[in-house]
Write an enzyme that holds these catalytic residues in place. Structure first.
Site, short mmCIF file in Angstrom:
data_model
loop_
_atom_site.label_atom_id
_atom_site.label_comp_id
_atom_site.label_asym_id
_atom_site.label_seq_id
_atom_site.Cartn_x
_atom_site.Cartn_y
_atom_site.Cartn_z
N GLU A 117 0.91 -1.23 -0.14
CA GLU A 117 -0.03 0.09 0.01
C GLU A 117 0.69 1.24 0.09
O GLU A 117 1.86 1.34 0.57
CB GLU A 117 -0.80 0.08 1.25
CG GLU A 117 -1.81 -1.13 1.22
CD GLU A 117 -2.69 -1.18 2.48
OE1 GLU A 117 -3.91 -1.43 2.15
OE2 GLU A 117 -2.31 -0.80 3.53
N CYS A 130 3.58 8.55 1.08
CA CYS A 130 3.85 7.62 2.16
C CYS A 130 3.81 6.08 1.42
O CYS A 130 3.11 5.73 1.02
CB CYS A 130 2.97 7.46 3.20
SG CYS A 130 3.60 6.12 4.61
N CYS A 137 6.67 -7.15 6.86
CA CYS A 137 7.84 -6.44 7.58
C CYS A 137 8.28 -7.59 8.58
O CYS A 137 7.45 -8.46 9.12
CB CYS A 137 7.51 -5.35 8.36
SG CYS A 137 8.83 -4.54 9.25
N CYS A 141 7.29 -5.05 15.36
CA CYS A 141 7.10 -4.13 16.55
C CYS A 141 5.54 -4.54 17.09
O CYS A 141 4.70 -4.72 16.05
CB CYS A 141 7.15 -2.76 15.88
SG CYS A 141 8.69 -2.45 15.34
N CYS A 144 2.25 -2.68 15.55
CA CYS A 144 2.06 -1.98 14.35
C CYS A 144 1.52 -3.35 13.58
O CYS A 144 1.78 -4.47 13.64
CB CYS A 144 3.47 -2.08 13.68
SG CYS A 144 3.61 -1.57 11.96
N GLY A 197 6.86 -2.11 5.66
CA GLY A 197 8.30 -2.74 5.58
C GLY A 197 9.38 -1.64 6.29
O GLY A 197 8.93 -0.68 6.91
N GLU A 198 10.72 -2.28 6.54
CA GLU A 198 11.63 -1.68 7.08
C GLU A 198 12.53 -1.23 6.11
O GLU A 198 13.22 -2.29 5.55
CB GLU A 198 12.32 -2.78 8.07
CG GLU A 198 13.75 -2.25 8.76
CD GLU A 198 13.72 -0.67 9.15
OE1 GLU A 198 13.09 0.04 10.13
OE2 GLU A 198 14.98 0.14 8.86
N SER A 229 12.57 6.42 7.30
CA SER A 229 12.20 6.06 8.72
C SER A 229 12.79 4.66 8.94
O SER A 229 12.37 3.75 8.29
CB SER A 229 10.68 6.28 8.61
OG SER A 229 10.35 5.91 10.04
N SER A 252 12.40 5.75 14.71
CA SER A 252 11.22 5.13 15.38
C SER A 252 11.75 4.71 16.88
O SER A 252 12.08 3.65 17.01
CB SER A 252 10.41 4.27 14.79
OG SER A 252 10.26 4.46 13.46
N LEU A 253 11.68 5.67 17.91
CA LEU A 253 12.33 5.48 18.94
C LEU A 253 11.32 4.76 20.07
O LEU A 253 11.43 3.76 20.46
CB LEU A 253 12.91 6.73 19.55
CG LEU A 253 13.70 6.73 20.88
CD1 LEU A 253 14.84 5.83 20.53
CD2 LEU A 253 14.24 8.11 21.32
N HIS A 254 10.12 5.58 20.38
CA HIS A 254 9.03 5.16 21.08
C HIS A 254 9.17 4.69 22.52
O HIS A 254 8.13 4.36 23.33
CB HIS A 254 8.37 3.60 20.31
CG HIS A 254 8.09 3.93 19.16
ND1 HIS A 254 7.49 4.96 18.41
CD2 HIS A 254 8.38 3.17 18.06
CE1 HIS A 254 7.04 4.72 17.46
NE2 HIS A 254 7.82 3.81 16.74
N ASN A 328 -2.42 4.94 16.40
CA ASN A 328 -3.40 4.29 15.43
C ASN A 328 -4.08 2.89 15.71
O ASN A 328 -3.14 2.26 16.04
CB ASN A 328 -2.84 4.44 13.99
CG ASN A 328 -2.67 5.85 13.45
OD1 ASN A 328 -3.35 6.82 13.89
ND2 ASN A 328 -1.63 6.08 12.73
N CYS A 371 -0.35 5.70 10.27
CA CYS A 371 0.98 5.09 10.39
C CYS A 371 0.90 3.75 11.02
O CYS A 371 0.01 3.61 12.09
CB CYS A 371 1.76 5.63 11.33
SG CYS A 371 2.35 7.17 10.63
N1 SAH Z 1 9.96 0.45 9.50
C1 SAH Z 1 9.98 1.88 9.51
C2 SAH Z 1 9.20 2.43 8.73
C3 SAH Z 1 7.79 2.00 8.53
S1 SAH Z 1 6.62 2.33 9.95
C4 SAH Z 1 10.12 2.43 11.01
O1 SAH Z 1 10.01 1.60 11.90
O2 SAH Z 1 10.33 3.51 10.97
C5 SAH Z 1 6.36 4.27 10.14
C6 SAH Z 1 6.23 4.73 11.45
O3 SAH Z 1 4.91 4.23 12.02
C7 SAH Z 1 7.05 4.37 12.58
O4 SAH Z 1 7.54 5.23 13.28
C8 SAH Z 1 6.18 3.16 13.32
O5 SAH Z 1 6.88 2.88 14.75
C9 SAH Z 1 5.03 4.00 13.25
N2 SAH Z 1 3.84 2.92 13.67
C10 SAH Z 1 3.74 1.83 13.68
N3 SAH Z 1 2.41 1.18 13.95
C11 SAH Z 1 1.71 2.36 14.33
C12 SAH Z 1 0.70 2.60 15.00
N4 SAH Z 1 -0.10 1.63 15.34
N5 SAH Z 1 0.28 3.93 15.51
C13 SAH Z 1 1.30 5.04 14.99
N6 SAH Z 1 2.26 4.78 14.69
C14 SAH Z 1 2.83 3.51 14.25
#
Ligand code: SAH
Length: 380
Positions: A117, A130, A137, A141, A144, A197-198, A229, A252-254, A328, A371
Site C-alpha cells: 500500500e 508515504c 515486515c 513491532c 504495528c 516494511g523496514e 524512517s 522510530s524510538l518510542h 493508530n 501509520c
Molecule cells: N519500519 C520503519 C518505517 C515504517 S513504520 C520504521 O519503523 O520506522 C512508520 C512509523 O509508523 C514508525 O515510526 C512506526 O513505529 C509507526 N507506527 C507503527 N505502528 C503504528 C501505530 N499503530 N500507530 C502509530 N504509529 C505507528
C-alpha cells in the site's frame, strides 16, 4: 473496501521491468531489442542517446503507463518495447479517499500476487506520499499492523519507484481517478518511506530507488524532500551517513530506555537504545543533518511525564526533533492511544526540557491509512 477487478498484469515473466533498469541497463536493453543498422566497421550502431532520453522522459517526467503513449518514438520501437518490456509492475487493486478528501490509499498488486500500500496526503502546501519498501515486515513491532503478517518479500527498486510514479500521474491529470481536495495538475512534493516494511532491511533496493527518484534524468525530486524512517538498524544508519545525499533520517524510538523499548520494538534487544543514539550522533557528526525521532504514544505504556523527562534527558545535545504520533488503532492489539491532554503534556515536558517536539496530525484513520495501519492481508 470496494475491490476493483484486477486487470491481468501486462508483464509476463520474460518481459523486462524498465523501472528496474539503470540508465545504462536501459540503453543495453534497448540496443539488444532488434537489428540495428550496421556502421562502416560492420558493428551494429547503438540506439541514439536521445532515444534513451526520450524513453526516460516518458517514464519519469510524463509518467507514461504504456509504450503507445510514447508518441515521439518510432512505431517499430514502441512495438518491440511493448513485446519485451513492462512499465507498470504495480496494478492498483483498490483506491480509497478519506471523507475529508485529503488522504488517498491505494493497494497495489505485484506480478507474483503480493500486495503493498501507499498513501497520498494533502497538506497546505505539500503533497506527501508515504510509500512501502517491503511486502510485510520482519521487525515485529508489537503495536504495528504490518508486523502481524511477517515479511513476505523485499520490493524491487522499480516497485518502490512505481508507487511514486502512480501518484505523480494521478496528480498530473486534471480529471482522472478519484476526487480529492487538490487542484490538479500538480506534483508530489515530499516522499516518506513510512509505509509497509523496514527500508534499512531492504537497503540496496531502497537506495537504488532513492537515487532514481532524485536523479535529474529520473523523477528529479530534491533529496531533502525524502525521509527514510527506520526502526534502528545501526550498521545501516552508519552506511546511510556515507551516501552523500541529503535524505532525511527518522528513527522510530518510542521509548527512552531499553527494557521498555524492547517490549515495543524487539530489534532493541539487538541494537539497544544507547547504541542506537550513539549511531545517530555519528550520523549527525558526519552529515550535519537534523534527525527526527518518532514516538507513538500508548496509554499507560510509554506516555508518563517521567518518561517524557527521561526522553528529554536522553536526547539533550542531539540535533533532533521529536514527532509525537497519536497511536493508530490496529486489530487484535491491547495498545490504546494516549488522550489528547496527555499527548500535549508529553510534548510540553519535552519542549521545557529543550527538545523540539510536535504532535503529528492524524490522517486517513477511517480508511486505515494511518501509520502502522497498512496491512494489506486484511483487505486483499
Ligand atoms: N519500519 C520503519 C518505517 C515504517 S513504520 C520504521 O519503523 O520506522 C512508520 C512509523 O509508523 C514508525 O515510526 C512506526 O513505529 C509507526 N507506527 C507503527 N505502528 C503504528 C501505530 N499503530 N500507530 C502509530 N504509529 C505507528
Amino acid at each position: 473496501m470496494k475491490t476493483i477487478p484486477l486487470t491481468p498484469p501486462d508483464n509476463s515473466p520474460i518481459s523486462r521491468s524498465l523501472l528496474d533498469c539503470s540508465p545504462q541497463e536501459l540503453t543495453d536493453f534497448v540496443n539488444a531489442l532488434g537489428p540495428r543498422p550496421k556502421r562502416a566497421n560492420g558493428k551494429a550502431a547503438g540506439v541514439p542517446t536521445y532515444r534513451i532520453r526520450q524513453i526516460q522522459e516518458w517514464i519519469y517526467k510524463k509518467y507514461a503507463r504504456s509504450f503507445e503513449e510514447m508518441t515521439n518514438l518510432p512505431q517499430a520501437l514502441r512495438d518491440s518495447l511493448a513485446a519485451k518490456a513492462t512499465l507498470t509492475p504495480l496494478q492498483p487493486v483498490t483506491q480509497r479517499v478519506s471523507k475529508a478528501g485529503d488522504t488517498q490509499k491505494v493497494l497495489f498488486q505485484m506480478p507474483d500476487g503480493e500486495t503493498v500500500e501507499a498513501v497520498l496526503m494533502l497538506y497546505d502546501r505539500r503533497r506527501t506520499l508515504c510509500i512501502s519498501s517491503q511486502a510485510g515486515c520482519a521487525m515485529g513491532c508489537t503495536f504495528c499492523a504490518t508486523a502481524q503478517g511477517g515479511l513476505r518479500r523485499n520490493l524491487t527498486a522499480g516497485e518502490i519507484v512505481a508507487q511514486v510514479l502512480f501518484f505523480a500521474r494521478y496528480l498530473s491529470e486534471a480529471g482522472e481517478g478519484p476526487k480529492m481536495r487538490v487542484k490538479r495538475p500538480t506534483t508530489v512534493t515530499n516522499i516518506v518511506l513510512m509505509g509497509m516494511g523496514e527500508p534499512m532491511h531492504n537497503y540496496d533496493n531502497v537506495w537504488t530507488a532513492i537515487r532514481r527518484l532524485t536523479a535529474a534524468d529520473g523523477f528529479g525530486l530534491g533529496a531533502r524532500h525524502i525521509t527514510l524512517s527506520t526502526v534502528g538498524l545501526i550498521p545501516m544508519i552508519d552506511r546511510m551517513s556515507d551516501e552523500g545525499l541529503q535524505v532525511n533520517l527518522a528513527v522510530s524510538l518510542h521509548a527512552p530506555n531499553n527494557p521498555l523499548r524492547s517490549k515495543l520494538v524487539p530489534l532493541s534487544r539487538r541494537y539497544p537504545v544507547d547504541d542506537l543514539l550513539a549511531s545517530v550522533r555519528r550520523y549527525i557528526a558526519k552529515t550535519n543533518r537534523r534527525v527526527t525521532f518518532e514516538y507513538a504514544l500508548m496509554r499507560g505504556t510509554n506516555d508518563s511525564p517521567a518518561l517524557a523527562e527521561d526522553l528529554a534527558d536522553k536526547l539533550r545535545g542531539i540535533l533532533c526533533h521529536v514527532n509525537l504520533i497519536p497511536l493508530n488503532p490496529i486489530p487484535d492489539s491491547s495498545f490504546q492511544p494516549t488522550s489528547d491532554r496527555d499527548t500535549q503534556r508529553f510534548a510540553e515536558i519535552l519542549q521545557k526540557g529543550g527538545i523540539s517536539a510536535t504532535v503529528r496530525i492524524r490522517r486517513g484513520i477511517e480508511i486505515d491509512a494511518g501509520c502502522g495501519q497498512l496491512r494489506n492481508a486484511a483487505e486483499a
